[in-house]
Write a protein that holds these residues in place. Structure first.
Motif, PDB file in Angstrom:
ATOM      1  N   ARG A 175       0.830  -1.208   0.000  1.00 30.69           N
ATOM      2  CA  ARG A 175       0.000   0.000   0.000  1.00 30.69           C
ATOM      3  C   ARG A 175       0.862   1.254   0.000  1.00 30.69           C
ATOM      4  O   ARG A 175       1.848   1.351   0.734  1.00 30.69           O
ATOM      5  N   SER A 201      -3.672   4.539  -1.762  1.00 34.87           N
ATOM      6  CA  SER A 201      -4.665   5.004  -0.805  1.00 34.87           C
ATOM      7  C   SER A 201      -4.541   6.519  -0.772  1.00 34.87           C
ATOM      8  O   SER A 201      -3.655   7.069  -0.128  1.00 34.87           O
ATOM      9  N   ALA A 219      -4.045   1.208   6.702  1.00 39.21           N
ATOM     10  CA  ALA A 219      -3.704   0.616   5.404  1.00 39.21           C
ATOM     11  C   ALA A 219      -2.398  -0.166   5.481  1.00 39.21           C
ATOM     12  O   ALA A 219      -2.105  -0.988   4.616  1.00 39.21           O
ATOM     13  N   LEU A 299      -7.402   1.570  -2.057  1.00 41.69           N
ATOM     14  CA  LEU A 299      -8.190   1.706  -0.837  1.00 41.69           C
ATOM     15  C   LEU A 299      -8.692   3.137  -0.804  1.00 41.69           C
ATOM     16  O   LEU A 299      -7.990   4.053  -1.214  1.00 41.69           O
ATOM     17  N   GLY A 311     -11.744   1.483   5.317  1.00 44.66           N
ATOM     18  CA  GLY A 311     -10.970   1.476   4.081  1.00 44.66           C
ATOM     19  C   GLY A 311     -11.649   0.566   3.070  1.00 44.66           C
ATOM     20  O   GLY A 311     -11.496  -0.656   3.088  1.00 44.66           O
ATOM     21  N   HIS A 511     -11.019  -3.009   4.248  1.00 49.34           N
ATOM     22  CA  HIS A 511      -9.656  -3.467   4.506  1.00 49.34           C
ATOM     23  C   HIS A 511      -9.516  -3.966   5.948  1.00 49.34           C
ATOM     24  O   HIS A 511      -9.775  -3.226   6.899  1.00 49.34           O
TER      25      HIS A 511
END
Ligand code: WT7
Length: 683
Positions: A175, A201, A219, A299, A311, A511
């Motif tokens: 991420r 993200s 994340a 995300l 997320g 998430h």
């Protein structure tokens, strides 16, 4: 939010092309198309599928009108989406299965054995075909300094960012947090991630350090991409300073890339790298990573009614297909158009209709970095004139603000390039709709109100109005569910706005918390996706969105959980109880009203506590989350079982003091009387 009297009837039109992809959403088993979207005749269905979907109509010539297409999409859903999936996307390995869903575990998969790369689909394939076509027009804060980026140039930027990320150790599945202003490098970073299979993200650059940090932590991002600073509306936004404060809370971040976005010299700490310099040092383009269709693409955090922001996980092929299709159909996109969505890339609207949708269709998309009133209230329309924008997509809150400045700010600019005016994020009230249609669009453009959510990935319901008779909200399609999860079709019925089958753009999970995903969206009404919104069906069968059914409020089109604000205020050492509700606001749609109870031993003056609370909300969330009204009371009205009666507080915040509804379950009626008295004393 819409009382029945607030609007005239809305009629649908075929003016922008008869494209109602949202109608493809209800399942065939529950009702017929006629029931679902009411009076089919209004859609003059004959010309409805002439041009917008040749990919489908060439293959299935038996589909002569809209309702046939609609029924086909339900009856032969896999054929319908499968055909579009192979026609609109470019695959490294074609899929053999269109959909595979497991409703019991809320696991949904589209095209799951196919392989592709999102950045190749957005950029490389167009760079190969028309390298000199403009992909991005960056409209900076000061008017008249726009910069154009062609597909060839964007391709190079993307592979350079991809190279930088690869060299810093980012690989597929990792991420990457992005905290950048709307700019070409932001787009290139999103797509640079996609090129190597990393998951971006994007965090809205108006969020505080705390909010950024919690999103980075959740994340598990190891890399952050930001800029030194930006200017918006002439105001300096110190992004790097905020990013530093966030990273100080995130031991997992090992590298920060800083884009020299504004001219001040870069000052770099040990863990910070000059992104521009790193990009120019990249020698070779990393090859695009061949990703599975269901691999996560990004995300995006959004507020829920309880707990911390969630997320949402959007995956690759289904999301891309849905963004591309809706962009094309809802906005009547054609090659040569200049698509002007003024949303920030930090929201889903920016993802789907600034970046992914337009680029997937090989279009030219505007990156708007300024505000509607900078340098004055004519900014949008001056930009429309200068860039020859064909579709303008914005939020009602901005329209409501601008109409107060009068028509001259609009009329002095040439808007003849415009064909479609889109609205998103909150209900568009009748006055704003009319002004948008009459003044901005000169009565000549199609106004399209679009209902959707971060969760849906793309537009689900859209409403176009050809004559000056609009108001109110969307007509629609999806299903209205009663409390038992049974769809209701009666006119006058109200219920929960649900979707009865799974579409490719739906977020696949939250998430790290699939249970929450299941509980939030699929547990409330068996077999249906629950949007969180309520709706009412009118006597012609159209649905009107009535607003959220949960504790989520919508401030200037930004979604906010009341619990988030309460949690922050509860941290104050002198606060013992809080209840945050939304109340109507002429410009923002809704604004925040906080009811508070202080601890017995609280000694500070109330105004001091209020100032501290405002600061703390700004610091922990963002400026838009700061309560506009605060009322400190000795006690809050509660039920006998000890629950704060929010319904009652909502009425009070609205000023509906006479209409408090059933108060028979109140534990202490005197508490309401005191709150009412204090409310009347408020300035
Ligand atoms: C919530 C979703 C979709 C991108 C921007 C917001 C409200 C959205 C409309 C509309 C009435 C609307 C709903 C929805 N909403 N569009 N056209 N009419 N309400 O995305 O932050 O995920 O918020 O915005 O309440 O649930 P989001």
């Amino acid at each position: 939010r819409y009382s029945p009297s607030s609007g005239l009837r809305i009629f649908s039109s075929t003016a922008i092309g008869p494209t109602f992809p949202q109608f493809l959403l209800a399942s065939a088993s529950t009702c017929t198309s006629a029931q679902r979207f009411s009076t089919t005749s209004k859609y003059s269905s004959e010309n409805i599928i002439s041009s917008p979907l040749p990919e489908i109509t060439n293959k299935f010539p038996q589909l002569k009108n809209y309702s046939q297409l609609y029924d086909f999409s339900l009856r032969e859903s896999d054929q319908f989406w499968g055909t579009l999936g192979s026609e609109l996307l470019q695959w490294n390995e074609p899929f053999t299965t269109v959909s595979r869903h497991d409703h019991k575990s809320s696991t949904f998969r589209w095209f799951h054995d196919g392989k592709l790369n999102a950045a190749v689909n957005c950029v490389d394939r167009h760079a190969a075909e028309h390298p000199d076509r403009v992909a991005l027009i960056w409209e900076r804060d000061e008017p008249g300094h726009e910069q154009r980026v062609t597909y060839r140039e964007l391709q190079e930027m993307v592979w350079r960012v991809a190279g930088v990320l690869t060299e810093s150790g980012v690989s597929a599945g990792d991420r990457v947090a992005i905290y950048l202003p709307v700019s070409p490098v932001a787009v290139a970073t999103m797509l640079g991630c996609a090129r190597i299979g990393a998951v971006h993200s994007v965090v809205f650059a108006g969020f505080s350090a705390q909010a950024l940090a919690s999103r980075i932590q959740d994340a598990g991002a190891s890399v952050l991409v930001t800029a030194n600073s930006s200017t918006r509306g002439g105001r300096l936004i110190p992004l790097q300073a905020t990013a530093r404060a966030a990273v100080a809370l995130c031991p997992g971040v090992r590298q920060v890339f800083v884009m020299p976005h504004s001219p001040q010299p870069l000052e770099l700490a040990d863990n910070e790298v000059d992104l521009e310099r790193a990009m120019s040092a990249v020698q070779t383009a990393p090859p695009p990573s061949v990703q599975g269709a269901e691999d996560p693409l990004f995300l995006l955090y959004t507020s829920g009614s309880t707990g911390k922001p969630k997320g949402l996980v959007h995956t690759t092929a289904g999301y891309l297909l849905y963004a591309a299709l809706t962009h094309r159909l809802v906005f009547d996109y054609k090659p040569g158009d200049v698509f002007g969505c003024v949303a920030d890339i930090g929201w889903i609207t920016g993802h789907s209709y600034v970046v992914y949708g337009p680029l997937l269709n090989g279009g030219t998309t505007v990156l708007f970095e300024s505000t509607p009133v900078h340098p004055d209230a004519g900014r949008y329309w001056e930009t429309v004139e200068r860039l020859r924008i064909t579709q303008f997509y914005g939020a009602p809150t901005a329209i409501r603000l601008l109409l107060r400045f009068g028509d001259d700010f609009v009329k002095k600019y040439d808007r003849s390039s415009l064909r479609v005016l889109g609205s998103v994020g909150e209900p568009i009230n009748s006055e704003a709709w009319r002004w948008y249609y009459d003044v901005v669009g000169d009565g000549r453009c199609t106004v399209v109100d679009t209902w959707w959510q971060s969760e849906t990935g793309g537009i689900m319901i859209h409403m176009t109005v050809p004559q000056r008779r609009g108001s109110g909200t969307v007509l629609c399609c999806a299903v209205l569910s009663d409390s038992q999860g049974k769809p209701v079709y009666d006119s006058g019925a109200t219920g929960a706005l649900c979707v009865s089958s799974i579409w490719p753009g739906i977020a696949r999970t939250i998430h790290g918390d699939h249970q929450r995903y299941h509980d939030t969206y699929f547990a409330p009404y068996a077999g249906l996706y629950f949007s969180g919104d309520g709706a009412r069906r009118d006597d012609e069968g159209y649905l009107h969105i009535t607003g959220r059914m949960d504790d989520v409020i919508n401030v200037s089109g930004h979604r906010l959980g009341t619990a988030e604000v309460e949690d922050v205020m509860m941290e104050h050492p002198e606060v013992s109880e809080t209840a945050v509700v939304g109340c109507p606001h002429a410009l923002k749609g809704e604004t925040i009203f906080a009811f508070l109870v202080l601890k017995e031993n609280s000694a500070s003056p109330q105004h001091k506590i209020e100032t501290e609370l405002r600061e703390s909300v700004k610091h922990n969330i963002a400026s838009y989350a700061v309560p506009e009204f605060m009322l400190i009371a000795p006690a809050l009205p509660k039920t006998r079982s000890g629950k704060i009666m929010r319904r009652l507080l909502r009425q009070i915040a609205k000023g509906n003091l006479e209409d408090l509804g059933d108060t028979s379950t109140l534990a202490d009626p005197a508490a309401v009387e005191t709150v009412l008295k204090l409310y009347r004393q408020m300035p």
